[in-house]
Design an enzyme around this catalytic site. Structure first.
Site, PDB file in Angstrom:
ATOM      1  N   ASP A  36     -17.095   7.718  -1.833  1.00  0.00           N
ATOM      2  CA  ASP A  36     -15.901   7.569  -1.511  1.00  0.00           C
ATOM      3  C   ASP A  36     -15.395   8.956  -0.703  1.00  0.00           C
ATOM      4  O   ASP A  36     -16.159   9.700  -1.172  1.00  0.00           O
ATOM      5  CB  ASP A  36     -14.635   6.992  -2.272  1.00  0.00           C
ATOM      6  CG  ASP A  36     -13.384   6.522  -1.707  1.00  0.00           C
ATOM      7  OD1 ASP A  36     -13.636   6.525  -0.216  1.00  0.00           O
ATOM      8  OD2 ASP A  36     -12.413   6.312  -2.180  1.00  0.00           O
ATOM      9  N   HIS A  94      -7.464   0.569  -6.556  1.00  0.00           N
ATOM     10  CA  HIS A  94      -7.678  -0.003  -5.418  1.00  0.00           C
ATOM     11  C   HIS A  94      -8.421  -1.398  -5.676  1.00  0.00           C
ATOM     12  O   HIS A  94      -9.570  -1.664  -5.463  1.00  0.00           O
ATOM     13  CB  HIS A  94      -8.450   0.765  -4.406  1.00  0.00           C
ATOM     14  CG  HIS A  94      -8.762   0.134  -2.949  1.00  0.00           C
ATOM     15  ND1 HIS A  94      -7.762  -0.832  -2.548  1.00  0.00           N
ATOM     16  CD2 HIS A  94      -9.211   0.605  -1.711  1.00  0.00           C
ATOM     17  CE1 HIS A  94      -7.856  -1.012  -1.179  1.00  0.00           C
ATOM     18  NE2 HIS A  94      -8.801  -0.288  -0.784  1.00  0.00           N
ATOM     19  N   CYS A 152     -16.369   2.077   0.295  1.00  0.00           N
ATOM     20  CA  CYS A 152     -15.371   1.257   0.632  1.00  0.00           C
ATOM     21  C   CYS A 152     -14.994   1.425   1.951  1.00  0.00           C
ATOM     22  O   CYS A 152     -14.335   0.569   2.669  1.00  0.00           O
ATOM     23  CB  CYS A 152     -14.171   1.355  -0.160  1.00  0.00           C
ATOM     24  SG  CYS A 152     -13.451   2.932  -0.014  1.00  0.00           S
ATOM     25  N   GLN A 199     -10.215  -4.070  -3.384  1.00  0.00           N
ATOM     26  CA  GLN A 199     -11.504  -3.506  -2.915  1.00  0.00           C
ATOM     27  C   GLN A 199     -12.795  -3.534  -4.006  1.00  0.00           C
ATOM     28  O   GLN A 199     -13.570  -4.105  -3.292  1.00  0.00           O
ATOM     29  CB  GLN A 199     -11.506  -2.163  -2.455  1.00  0.00           C
ATOM     30  CG  GLN A 199     -12.820  -1.275  -2.068  1.00  0.00           C
ATOM     31  CD  GLN A 199     -13.213  -1.765  -0.599  1.00  0.00           C
ATOM     32  OE1 GLN A 199     -12.593  -1.666   0.423  1.00  0.00           O
ATOM     33  NE2 GLN A 199     -14.346  -2.197  -0.524  1.00  0.00           N
ATOM     34  N   ARG A 232       0.855  -1.079  -0.061  1.00  0.00           N
ATOM     35  CA  ARG A 232       0.023   0.064  -0.111  1.00  0.00           C
ATOM     36  C   ARG A 232       0.853   1.146   0.120  1.00  0.00           C
ATOM     37  O   ARG A 232       1.786   1.439   1.078  1.00  0.00           O
ATOM     38  CB  ARG A 232      -0.854  -0.142   1.192  1.00  0.00           C
ATOM     39  CG  ARG A 232      -1.712   1.440   1.403  1.00  0.00           C
ATOM     40  CD  ARG A 232      -2.752   1.409   2.317  1.00  0.00           C
ATOM     41  NE  ARG A 232      -4.141   0.705   1.922  1.00  0.00           N
ATOM     42  CZ  ARG A 232      -5.271   0.761   2.291  1.00  0.00           C
ATOM     43  NH1 ARG A 232      -5.337   1.487   3.407  1.00  0.00           N
ATOM     44  NH2 ARG A 232      -6.104   0.242   1.857  1.00  0.00           N
ATOM     45  N   ARG A 263     -14.168  -8.393   1.827  1.00  0.00           N
ATOM     46  CA  ARG A 263     -12.654  -8.016   1.692  1.00  0.00           C
ATOM     47  C   ARG A 263     -11.798  -9.453   2.145  1.00  0.00           C
ATOM     48  O   ARG A 263     -11.054  -9.950   1.591  1.00  0.00           O
ATOM     49  CB  ARG A 263     -12.194  -6.961   2.594  1.00  0.00           C
ATOM     50  CG  ARG A 263     -12.744  -5.685   2.447  1.00  0.00           C
ATOM     51  CD  ARG A 263     -12.344  -5.165   0.904  1.00  0.00           C
ATOM     52  NE  ARG A 263     -10.940  -5.137   0.467  1.00  0.00           N
ATOM     53  CZ  ARG A 263     -10.204  -4.080   0.701  1.00  0.00           C
ATOM     54  NH1 ARG A 263     -10.352  -3.257   1.556  1.00  0.00           N
ATOM     55  NH2 ARG A 263      -8.665  -4.192   0.409  1.00  0.00           N
TER      56      ARG A 263
HETATM   57  N1  NVA Z   1      -9.838   6.688  -1.604  1.00  0.00           N
HETATM   58  C1  NVA Z   1      -9.438   6.407  -0.235  1.00  0.00           C
HETATM   59  C2  NVA Z   1      -9.715   4.855  -0.169  1.00  0.00           C
HETATM   60  C3  NVA Z   1      -9.515   4.660   1.242  1.00  0.00           C
HETATM   61  C4  NVA Z   1      -9.880   2.955   1.373  1.00  0.00           C
HETATM   62  C5  NVA Z   1      -8.007   6.758  -0.192  1.00  0.00           C
HETATM   63  O1  NVA Z   1      -7.208   6.586  -1.237  1.00  0.00           O
HETATM   64  O2  NVA Z   1      -7.806   7.020   0.945  1.00  0.00           O
HETATM   65  N1   CP Z   2     -11.360   0.252   2.271  1.00  0.00           N
HETATM   66  C1   CP Z   2     -10.061   0.307   2.678  1.00  0.00           C
HETATM   67  O1   CP Z   2      -9.194  -0.212   2.035  1.00  0.00           O
HETATM   68  O2   CP Z   2     -10.135   0.274   3.825  1.00  0.00           O
HETATM   69  P1   CP Z   2      -8.569   0.547   4.834  1.00  0.00           P
HETATM   70  O3   CP Z   2      -8.085   1.789   4.321  1.00  0.00           O
HETATM   71  O4   CP Z   2      -9.210   0.628   6.333  1.00  0.00           O
HETATM   72  O5   CP Z   2      -7.710  -0.845   4.436  1.00  0.00           O
END
Ligand code: NVA
Ligand code: CP
Length: 301
Positions: free
Chosen positions: A220, A128, A260, A131, A101, A288
């Site tokens: 989101d 992502h 998500c 997800q 990540r 998930r």
């Molecule tokens: N778009 C959000 C998703 C978090 C799971 C981010 O990248 O922070």
């Molecule tokens: N939706 C998602 O990826 O959540 P986290 O940021 O908690 O992993």
């Protein structure tokens, strides 16, 4: 094989993942122990926060008989500037697969280039995929298929939006995106994703147009991880890009509201809709776990 974005997969790949995840979910509910990843170790390198992705991948490994090692960017040499190409080659000598990540999508691509074991994208600024694959499972559990469904995206043209775009293109369902000016998905990315698909993927002029008759309403956060300094400007730009009861009333009666998570109540979604009968967000979060298992088994066995 790596999983860096949804478009790395074919329709058959996604169908197989969904079927396997559903099967593993059923076995888990019945308490049937699994050992397909006995003795295997997953490494997780996270440079951004996570609750769901981290815990679902780690739990998936344990429940399949394997183990997981979590490394935060802060505590490892990655945080002190050790090159990605060195980290990837070292990690690949220890673990059987890596979940990364991070910020730039090029970083996860570099891990994949230098790693001898599969690399899974646990979220980048651009994609992502894990997800959205589990979200597809959530939709298919309720509707049996995604074909013929109308999916709406309301809000930021971000990593989640991009992965939904690729899912629509690969699986062939219609997707309408309503995003504020300046926050649309990248035009070149969108055009490229749409090459050769029969899916109707379009950016529309208003939230109402996207929501009208939708089977799935998706949103989101307005500011993603790494965009914290833009929060104030984004609150102004996204003011009318909210899923609330008025927007929900335009969709099909049994429309699924998806997010998500984590959610910002009162910004991209109202409390009543997030907690209301159309919301499927807790099932999304649960799925998930089951989808991560299917992904891990597919890449590791
Ligand atoms: N778009 C959000 C998703 C978090 C799971 C981010 O990248 O922070
Ligand atoms: N939706 C998602 O990826 O959540 P986290 O940021 O908690 O992993």
């Amino acid at each position: 094989m790596n999983l860096l974005k949804v478009a790395d997969l074919t329709k058959d790949d996604i169908v197989a993942l969904v079927e396997r995840a559903a099967r593993l979910k059923g076995l888990h509910k019945k308490g049937v122990p699994q050992s397909s990843l006995l003795g295997r170790v997953l490494g997780l390198i996270f440079e951004k926060s996570s609750t769901r992705t981290r815990v679902s991948f780690e739990t998936a490994m344990y429940q399949l008989g394997g183990n997981a090692i979590f490394i935060s960017g802060r505590d490892s040499q990655v945080g002190r500037g050790e090159p990605i190409r060195d980290t990837a080659r070292v990690m690949a000598r220890y673990v059987d697969a890596l979940v990364v990540r991070t910020f730039g999508h090029d970083i996860v691509e570099e891990y994949a280039l230098y790693s001898d074991v599969p690399v899974i994208n646990g979220l980048t600024d651009l994609h992502h995929p894990c997800q959205v694959l589990s979200d597809i499972l959530t939709v298919i559990e309720r509707r049996g298929t995604v074909e013929g469904l109308k999916v709406a995206w309301v809000g930021d043209g971000n990593n989640m939006a991009n992965s939904w775009i690729e899912a629509a293109a690969v699986l062939g369902f219609d997707l309408k995106l309503a995003c504020p000016k300046g926050y649309l998905p990248d035009a070149a990315f969108l055009a490229n994703a749409c090459v050769g698909t029969k899916a109707k993927i379009e950016v529309v002029g208003s939230v109402e147009e996207a929501a009208e008759g939708a089977d799935v309403l998706n949103t989101d956060v307005w500011a993603s991880m790494g965009q914290e300094s833009e929060s104030e400007n984004r609150i102004l730009a996204f003011e009318n890009f909210q899923i609330n009861s008025a927007v929900l009333s335009l969709a099909k009666k049994d429309a699924m509201v998806m997010h998500c998570l984590p959610a910002h109540r009162g910004e991209e979604i109202t409390e009543d809709v997030l907690e209301g009968p159309n919301s499927v967000v807790w099932d999304q979060a649960e799925n998930r776990l089951h989808m991560q298992k299917a992904i891990l088994e597919t890449l590791l066995t």
